[in-house]
Write a protein that holds these residues in place. Sequence first.
Motif, PDB file in Angstrom:
ATOM      1  N   GLN A  74      -3.091  -4.953  -6.129  1.00  0.00           N
ATOM      2  CA  GLN A  74      -1.835  -5.615  -5.739  1.00  0.00           C
ATOM      3  C   GLN A  74      -0.661  -5.162  -6.613  1.00  0.00           C
ATOM      4  OE1 GLN A  74      -3.262  -9.812  -5.696  1.00  0.00           O
ATOM      5  NE2 GLN A  74      -2.757  -9.722  -3.519  1.00  0.00           N
ATOM      6  N   TYR A 116       2.661  -7.823  -6.648  1.00  0.00           N
ATOM      7  CA  TYR A 116       2.929  -8.722  -5.517  1.00  0.00           C
ATOM      8  C   TYR A 116       1.674  -9.515  -5.180  1.00  0.00           C
ATOM      9  CZ  TYR A 116       0.379  -5.169  -2.864  1.00  0.00           C
ATOM     10  OH  TYR A 116      -0.584  -4.298  -2.419  1.00  0.00           O
ATOM     11  N   GLU A 118       1.744 -11.021  -1.857  1.00  0.00           N
ATOM     12  CA  GLU A 118       1.741 -10.812  -0.410  1.00  0.00           C
ATOM     13  C   GLU A 118       2.472  -9.506  -0.096  1.00  0.00           C
ATOM     14  OE1 GLU A 118       0.246 -12.548   1.851  1.00  0.00           O
ATOM     15  OE2 GLU A 118      -0.440 -14.168   0.519  1.00  0.00           O
ATOM     16  N   PRO A 119       1.935  -8.693   0.823  1.00  0.00           N
ATOM     17  CA  PRO A 119       2.606  -7.431   1.175  1.00  0.00           C
ATOM     18  C   PRO A 119       4.040  -7.620   1.648  1.00  0.00           C
ATOM     19  CG  PRO A 119       0.369  -7.470   2.040  1.00  0.00           C
ATOM     20  CD  PRO A 119       0.643  -8.831   1.516  1.00  0.00           C
ATOM     21  N   SER A 120       4.343  -8.788   2.223  1.00  0.00           N
ATOM     22  CA  SER A 120       5.703  -9.025   2.713  1.00  0.00           C
ATOM     23  C   SER A 120       6.726  -8.982   1.588  1.00  0.00           C
ATOM     24  CB  SER A 120       5.766 -10.380   3.426  1.00  0.00           C
ATOM     25  OG  SER A 120       5.385 -11.421   2.533  1.00  0.00           O
ATOM     26  N   GLN A 121       6.274  -9.225   0.350  1.00  0.00           N
ATOM     27  CA  GLN A 121       7.189  -9.170  -0.783  1.00  0.00           C
ATOM     28  C   GLN A 121       7.751  -7.760  -0.966  1.00  0.00           C
ATOM     29  OE1 GLN A 121       4.090 -11.540  -3.326  1.00  0.00           O
ATOM     30  NE2 GLN A 121       6.035 -11.592  -4.440  1.00  0.00           N
ATOM     31  N   HIS A 123       8.294  -5.530   1.410  1.00  0.00           N
ATOM     32  CA  HIS A 123       9.280  -5.266   2.451  1.00  0.00           C
ATOM     33  C   HIS A 123      10.626  -5.898   2.107  1.00  0.00           C
ATOM     34  CE1 HIS A 123       6.594  -3.314   5.374  1.00  0.00           C
ATOM     35  NE2 HIS A 123       5.664  -4.143   4.921  1.00  0.00           N
ATOM     36  N   GLY A 124      10.600  -6.974   1.342  1.00  0.00           N
ATOM     37  CA  GLY A 124      11.849  -7.605   0.954  1.00  0.00           C
ATOM     38  C   GLY A 124      12.652  -6.786  -0.040  1.00  0.00           C
ATOM     39  N   THR A 126      13.102  -3.450   0.193  1.00  0.00           N
ATOM     40  CA  THR A 126      13.575  -2.194   0.771  1.00  0.00           C
ATOM     41  C   THR A 126      15.098  -2.092   0.828  1.00  0.00           C
ATOM     42  OG1 THR A 126      13.355  -3.132   3.002  1.00  0.00           O
ATOM     43  CG2 THR A 126      11.495  -1.873   2.132  1.00  0.00           C
ATOM     44  N   GLN A 132      11.569   2.681   1.642  1.00  0.00           N
ATOM     45  CA  GLN A 132      10.731   2.186   2.722  1.00  0.00           C
ATOM     46  C   GLN A 132       9.321   1.974   2.183  1.00  0.00           C
ATOM     47  OE1 GLN A 132      10.703   5.144   5.803  1.00  0.00           O
ATOM     48  NE2 GLN A 132       9.699   6.705   4.549  1.00  0.00           N
TER      49      GLN A 132
END
Length: 318
Positions: A74, A116, A118-121, A123-124, A126, A132
């Motif tokens: 992670q 992180y 969560e993977p969504s963190q 994307h926040g 970028t 990317q």
Amino acid sequence: MFDPDLFVSWMASQRSGSLASLVRDAAWASGQDRRSSTRWIGRLEALGLATVNWDRGQWSASPCEITDLPGGIQTAVLTGTRPVGLALCRQLGAVVERPRPAEAGMPLPATVWFQYSEPSQLHGLTASLGAQVTPCAAEALTRSLTTFKPGPATAPPARSNQVEKLDLTTAEFTNVDLSRHRPAPGLYKYTLYGRLPRYLLLRRTPRQTPHHQHAPAASGSDTWHAVGRREGTHYVLPATAFPLQWEPYPEAAPRGSKTLGRLTADWRAPLPLTQERAAVLCTGLACTRTKQGDRYDGVPLHIAERIAVSLRRRLETS
């Protein structure tokens, strides 16, 4: 004082250009000579910060990306040329480490990691970083590795060139005279325009003869191919010569395919660029140069095995 991260941000804004100009600018910014700056740019290429066409004298910045490190830890690393400064990265929660190894007196850019839950963190981040998110680049790159195959045929070295051939026992080049005898298959080196090293691979294809006839041992057609030094070296060396070494971290138990460890490539047979990038992407750290060779940290066993297979090289584990 030379700031390598500021220089990398400048490269991101430039995107591409003349290699000669980049070397000149790096030399001016660092106060080093052009030879040292050229070697430093080669390390940037290995780190995945830029792509360099050494033959055409051009460079281009690699896109800024956030990619997972292998091993399910992670943690992600920022790769490519980053248009933002380290201060913003720290504000966004990054762990920043200044690398210890330097090239020709010039410090390398810092490594930037993001942890992180969560993977969504990821994307926040970028929008703030101009990056990317990509899946684990080390895994993707090593899955795509294939064994090296020589490209199209090319002309042999001119008779006026001083030519050297790779000695398979020492991995060093020694002078040869191609005018007296038919050259043996192998890796050859010559100098173009008196200063640019070039490497040629000589392959011999056996001549097809009827079963009832016996062709001389030296029969067959010779084909020359332009190659990189590192690719050509691994192609001609026996699989057991200068093997790759992998050792797990002491705390790694029990051992499995995803166990993290250190991969060392003998300095006489260093990793080609693609394999080196794969090893570097396991941590984002440049290799450490030791007496034994180039050491890459945080490389899982299965990635070390893929690298070895792609080079037809034996992998010794401890």
